[in-house]
Design a protein around this motif. Structure first.
Motif, short mmCIF file in Angstrom:
data_model
loop_
_atom_site.label_atom_id
_atom_site.label_comp_id
_atom_site.label_asym_id
_atom_site.label_seq_id
_atom_site.Cartn_x
_atom_site.Cartn_y
_atom_site.Cartn_z
N GLU A 8 -17.92 9.13 -2.33
CA GLU A 8 -19.19 8.41 -2.44
C GLU A 8 -20.39 9.30 -2.16
N THR A 9 -20.27 10.21 -1.21
CA THR A 9 -21.47 10.97 -0.79
C THR A 9 -21.29 12.48 -0.76
N GLY A 10 -20.04 12.98 -0.89
CA GLY A 10 -19.83 14.40 -0.64
C GLY A 10 -19.47 15.26 -1.83
N LEU A 11 -19.27 14.69 -3.00
CA LEU A 11 -18.82 15.49 -4.13
C LEU A 11 -19.85 16.52 -4.58
N GLU A 12 -21.12 16.24 -4.35
CA GLU A 12 -22.17 17.17 -4.78
C GLU A 12 -22.72 18.00 -3.63
N THR A 13 -22.11 17.88 -2.45
CA THR A 13 -22.56 18.67 -1.29
C THR A 13 -22.14 20.11 -1.45
N GLU A 14 -23.07 21.03 -1.40
CA GLU A 14 -22.77 22.45 -1.59
C GLU A 14 -21.83 22.95 -0.50
N GLY A 15 -20.76 23.60 -0.92
CA GLY A 15 -19.81 24.16 0.04
C GLY A 15 -18.91 23.13 0.70
N ILE A 16 -18.81 21.93 0.12
CA ILE A 16 -17.94 20.91 0.70
C ILE A 16 -16.52 21.48 0.78
N ARG A 22 -21.09 12.84 8.81
CA ARG A 22 -21.66 13.74 7.80
C ARG A 22 -20.56 14.20 6.85
N ASN A 23 -20.98 14.63 5.67
CA ASN A 23 -20.01 15.01 4.65
C ASN A 23 -19.09 16.14 5.10
N ASN A 24 -19.65 17.17 5.73
CA ASN A 24 -18.82 18.29 6.17
C ASN A 24 -17.88 17.88 7.30
N ASP A 25 -18.33 16.92 8.14
CA ASP A 25 -17.45 16.41 9.19
C ASP A 25 -16.30 15.62 8.58
N ALA A 26 -16.59 14.81 7.54
CA ALA A 26 -15.54 14.05 6.86
C ALA A 26 -14.52 15.00 6.23
N ALA A 27 -15.01 16.10 5.64
CA ALA A 27 -14.10 17.09 5.06
C ALA A 27 -13.23 17.72 6.14
N GLY A 28 -13.83 17.98 7.31
CA GLY A 28 -13.06 18.53 8.42
C GLY A 28 -11.99 17.57 8.91
N LEU A 29 -12.32 16.29 8.96
CA LEU A 29 -11.34 15.28 9.37
C LEU A 29 -10.21 15.16 8.35
N LEU A 30 -10.57 15.26 7.07
CA LEU A 30 -9.56 15.17 6.01
C LEU A 30 -8.56 16.32 6.13
N LYS A 31 -9.07 17.53 6.29
CA LYS A 31 -8.18 18.69 6.42
C LYS A 31 -7.36 18.60 7.71
N ILE A 90 0.84 -1.20 0.00
CA ILE A 90 0.00 0.00 0.00
C ILE A 90 0.88 1.25 0.00
N LYS A 91 0.46 2.30 -0.72
CA LYS A 91 1.27 3.50 -0.87
C LYS A 91 0.66 4.73 -0.21
N VAL A 92 -0.64 4.66 0.12
CA VAL A 92 -1.34 5.78 0.76
C VAL A 92 -1.97 5.26 2.05
N PRO A 93 -1.81 5.96 3.19
CA PRO A 93 -2.36 5.48 4.46
C PRO A 93 -3.84 5.10 4.34
N LEU A 94 -4.22 4.03 5.00
CA LEU A 94 -5.59 3.52 4.91
C LEU A 94 -6.61 4.54 5.41
N ILE A 95 -6.32 5.24 6.50
CA ILE A 95 -7.28 6.21 7.04
C ILE A 95 -7.51 7.34 6.03
N PHE A 96 -6.44 7.76 5.34
CA PHE A 96 -6.57 8.81 4.34
C PHE A 96 -7.40 8.32 3.16
N GLN A 97 -7.16 7.09 2.74
CA GLN A 97 -7.95 6.51 1.65
C GLN A 97 -9.42 6.43 2.03
N LYS A 98 -9.71 6.05 3.27
CA LYS A 98 -11.10 5.90 3.71
C LYS A 98 -11.82 7.24 3.74
N LEU A 99 -11.14 8.29 4.20
CA LEU A 99 -11.74 9.62 4.22
C LEU A 99 -12.03 10.10 2.79
N LEU A 100 -11.10 9.86 1.89
CA LEU A 100 -11.32 10.25 0.49
C LEU A 100 -12.48 9.46 -0.11
#
Length: 629
Positions: A326-334, A366-375, A311-321
């Motif tokens: 899957e659910t956040g690409l069309e969320t307004e203001g993601i 939630r999508n915005n929470d996942a984005a917050g975790l990613l950042k 594996i070349k990318v950490p699993l937690i990072f892959q899971k957040l992406l």
């Protein structure tokens, strides 16, 4: 004025109670302070920022405030190990070591060092000579140990005179010593010109392609960045006869040499532009050794590879992406709209405990929470994703060079310098950001918006120098992120001139090894006997034998002509083995590899012309096998 002073006082009172502020309040205050003559009290704007309208920077400053708020809510602290500031000589010594030329300092005879010197272009050799001169002069002033004169290394009669020939192990390289200049290279696109298409070629080194610097040009004081993405040029990459090579298509050993050569080329490139290659000395930050957030990428991957080899990318990072795709690409203001700070904090703690046990419920995120975790993951890396050392180089490049093509070439070399873990993770991250921009119609996040949000998370680091100095380049860092996202497909391609230098370096190493072996009489007799035992008939010109271990027909002799491509060989094996229907799926995803000779391992582009590749490396073996993901 009095009104301005009143607004500043209001902002200071507001800022002291900022822990409970809301995002709309943050935006209103930023609008109040939008006048270019006013600067936020914590972050001074640079000239480059002043040239971007304040409303376009609103997302950036709000993201900074959000980061500060989260950092005040009990994030785990990391231990910073103080590092003694280095003088100029020590910095140059580190540079020589980083590019694989530590032998110039130690005086030891090392094959790789001599082989590397023998492959340098004139501008690259001049860059090495200049830094070695600085090192030796500094050491002599300090009365340190005796150092070799530059003339002993390069064979120069007078190192202070430009235009001399540099003689390195029998190779003559003409040294054109570029002089530093305070003027700025102003080669930008016309402000009102539409988007144009430019062709990129990788056959000549970037530093060699820079000709004469413009004279009598005033320094550009206001670098302007337009929000309109159509102002950025379109680039097409011209394929050479060898096709294109991605970073994962070469062996780890050859990529290490690519990294050394890239640093030399980057230094020569900056020298040619008349720009100082600023570099931070690495600050050793001791991160966590277990867990998920705040853990160095190398340790994360080491732990994950025990579970998923290769594996070349950490699993937690892959899971957040994956969650966001899957659910956040069309969320307004993601990415822009933050999730609940307390909820994100609780989710992080729960993920730390349950992730490796596969008991965490991702449906509750939630999508915005996942984005917050990613950042948060990106922001809390002990060493930044794009590394601390060349952060000033990223900034200085864009502030002083306005031509996007030159910016892109320097970024390309900087990407080649990244450690493998950083580069692979950055690639996954940028590919995700590109998908967000592709859904702009739904999520209302265009390329400029995404760059504004991502820049503070990527370019702010936790070192002892992390202060308002980094924030002075807000618009600059956002522009860099925009280039990284828009031109990412180009950035993961290894320039062909670097691969050519690796081939020459490997050939020089092999020749040195052969010469040394011939001094040993016993080895010479052994080689003579083995040669007689394994004597083979000479191969016809342009005939190669291709091996395919996973096919029913495992080898085949193929006559090459000027039009034979790698894809033609793959298609021929596919046709010959078409009766093995159970293997058809595997055959379709396989690639032709060049192995040995003057390259370690090279996954060939399907469009590579095989006769040219064969002539460049006639001693190679040719193998068809699946490409590693």
């Amino acid at each position: 004025s009095k009104s301005h002073c009143t607004l500043i006082i209001i902002y200071c009172v507001y800022y002291s109670h900022s822990k409970r502020k809301s995002l709309p309040q943050c935006r209103r205050i930023n609008r109040m302070l939008s006048n270019e003559s006013l600067h936020p009290p914590m972050f001074s704007r640079s000239n480059s920022q002043a040239s971007v309208d304040s409303t376009s920077m609103e997302d950036f400053w709000c993201e900074v405030e959000s980061i500060k708020e989260n950092s005040e809510q009990g994030q785990e602290e990391q231990t910073l190990l103080e590092v003694k500031p280095a003088d100029e000589g020590e910095l140059e010594a580190e540079w020589l070591q980083d590019v694989g030329l530590s032998t110039l300092i130690s005086g030891a005879e090392e094959e790789d060092g001599q082989a590397l010197l023998s492959t340098l272009t004139r501008t690259q050799a001049a860059a090495v000579q200049r830094r070695y001169n600085t090192y030796t002069q500094t050491m002599r002033k300090k009365n340190k140990h005796t150092v070799r004169d530059v003339r002993d290394i390069f064979g120069v009669n007078d190192s202070s005179v430009s235009g001399k020939y540099l003689v390195i192990e029998g190779f003559e390289l003409y040294s054109y010593l570029y002089c530093y200049t305070n003027s700025c290279l102003d080669c930008g696109l016309d402000k009102d010109s539409p988007s144009v298409t430019e062709e990129l070629s990788y056959e000549v080194s970037f530093s060699e392609s820079i000709t004469v610097l413009p004279k009598n040009r005033e320094r550009q004081k206001n670098q302007r960045f337009k929000k309109d993405d159509s102002a950025l040029p379109k680039f097409i990459v011209r394929k050479s006869q060898f096709g294109l090579t991605e970073v994962g298509d070469l062996s780890l050993e050859d990529m290490k040499k690519i990294r050394n050569l890239s640093l030399i080329e980057l230094t020569a490139f900056y020298d040619a532009l008349g720009i100082e290659l600023k570099r931070n000395r690495t600050e050793r930050i001791k991160g966590r050794e277990n867990g998920l957030f705040g853990v160095p990428l190398a340790i994360l991957l080491e732990n994950d590879q025990k579970k998923v080899p290769g594996i070349k990318v950490p699993l937690i990072f892959q899971k957040l992406l994956l969650k966001l795709e899957e659910t956040g690409l069309e969320t307004e203001g993601i990415l822009r709209v933050p999730g609940s700070a307390s909820r994100v904090k609780n989710l992080r703690q729960e993920i730390e405990i349950k992730f490796h046990e596969d008991t965490f419920d991702w449906d509750q995120v939630r999508n915005n929470d996942a984005a917050g975790l990613l950042k948060m993951f990106i922001r809390e890396l002990p060493s930044p994703l794009f590394t601390v050392e060349y952060l000033p180089a990223f900034i200085t490049l864009v502030e002083k060079v306005s031509k996007v093509k030159l910016q892109l070439q320097a970024l390309h070399l900087l990407i080649m310098l990244l450690p493998d873990a950083n580069r692979d993770t950055a690639k996954a991250f940028l590919q995700f950001l590109k998908k967000i921009v592709a859904h702009e119609g739904k999520n209302k996040m265009n390329l400029w918006n995404v760059s504004m949000i991502v820049a503070p998370n990527v370019f702010i680091y936790k070192g002892k120098h992390a202060n308002q100095e980094e924030m002075q380049a807000a618009a600059t860092t956002a522009h860099i992120v925009r280039l990284l996202i828009k031109y990412q497909d180009i950035l993961w391609t290894v320039p062909s001139f670097l691969i050519s230098q690796v081939r020459k370096m490997n050939e020089a190493t092999m020749n040195n090894t052969k010469r040394q072996m011939m001094f040993d009489k016993g080895v010479r007799r052994l080689l003579r006997r083995k040669t007689m035992e394994r004597e083979r008939p000479e191969r016809s010109e342009g005939v190669i034998r291709v091996y395919a271990p996973l096919h029913s027909k495992v080898s085949m002799a193929i006559q090459l002509n000027s039009q034979t491509k790698a894809r033609d060989i793959l298609a021929r094996f596919h046709c010959e083995n078409s009766h093995a229907s159970s293997k058809n799926t595997k055959i379709q995803i396989q690639r032709l590899y060049e192995i040995g000779g003057n390259i370690g391992l090279h996954c060939l582009d399907p469009d590579a012309y095989m006769l040219d590749v064969y002539r460049a490396n006639p001693q190679a073996e040719w193998v068809i096998k699946p490409k590693s993901s």
